[in-house]
Design a protein around this motif. Structure first.
Motif, mmCIF file in Angstrom:
data_model
loop_
_atom_site.group_PDB
_atom_site.id
_atom_site.type_symbol
_atom_site.label_atom_id
_atom_site.label_comp_id
_atom_site.label_asym_id
_atom_site.label_seq_id
_atom_site.Cartn_x
_atom_site.Cartn_y
_atom_site.Cartn_z
ATOM 1 N N PRO A 19 0.814 -1.226 0.000
ATOM 2 C CA PRO A 19 0.000 0.000 0.000
ATOM 3 C C PRO A 19 0.849 1.278 0.000
ATOM 4 N N PHE A 20 1.992 1.244 0.687
ATOM 5 C CA PHE A 20 2.860 2.429 0.670
ATOM 6 C C PHE A 20 3.408 2.668 -0.733
ATOM 7 N N HIS A 21 3.820 1.607 -1.391
ATOM 8 C CA HIS A 21 4.292 1.744 -2.770
ATOM 9 C C HIS A 21 3.185 2.328 -3.655
ATOM 10 N N GLU A 22 1.971 1.858 -3.478
ATOM 11 C CA GLU A 22 0.848 2.371 -4.269
ATOM 12 C C GLU A 22 0.622 3.857 -4.022
ATOM 13 N N GLY A 54 -8.220 0.129 5.275
ATOM 14 C CA GLY A 54 -8.971 1.004 6.164
ATOM 15 C C GLY A 54 -8.263 2.294 6.510
ATOM 16 N N GLY A 55 -7.261 2.675 5.742
ATOM 17 C CA GLY A 55 -6.531 3.909 6.033
ATOM 18 C C GLY A 55 -5.609 3.772 7.226
ATOM 19 N N SER A 56 -4.978 2.619 7.366
ATOM 20 C CA SER A 56 -4.102 2.356 8.509
ATOM 21 C C SER A 56 -2.819 3.175 8.512
ATOM 22 N N TYR A 78 -0.673 3.158 11.632
ATOM 23 C CA TYR A 78 -1.467 2.990 12.836
ATOM 24 C C TYR A 78 -1.914 1.552 13.050
ATOM 25 N N GLY A 79 -1.735 0.700 12.042
ATOM 26 C CA GLY A 79 -2.257 -0.656 12.081
ATOM 27 C C GLY A 79 -1.610 -1.559 13.079
#
Length: 79
Positions: A19-22, A54-56, A78-79
């Motif tokens: 997700p960070f790469h995205e 979920g926007g972690s 935050y996850g």
């Protein structure tokens, strides 16, 4: 990228890496689509974007328009 941001990225758990790469690809393509860092200044170049399930996670960044550059300022998970 600052050393602090590099450390924040390195500290991301495995589940946050894709997700960070995205989100970094998003920053290259449409950085102005992020949310303003300060709601009262919707046109300001300081922005945020959530990522992950979920926007972690959240990345804060600065758009440097005249250099056609985006500088990541802070990464948090935050996850």
């Amino acid at each position: 990228m600052s050393k602090v941001v590099e450390e924040q990225i390195t500290a991301l758990p495995a589940e946050a890496l894709v997700p960070f790469h995205e989100v970094t690809v998003f920053l290259q393509v449409a950085p102005w689509n992020g949310k303003p860092f300060v709601g009262e200044r919707p046109d300001a170049p300081m922005r945020t974007r959530t990522f992950g399930n979920g926007g972690s996670g959240m990345v804060s960044y600065l758009i440097i328009e005249y250099r056609r550059m985006v500088e990541i300022i802070h990464v948090v998970w935050y996850g």
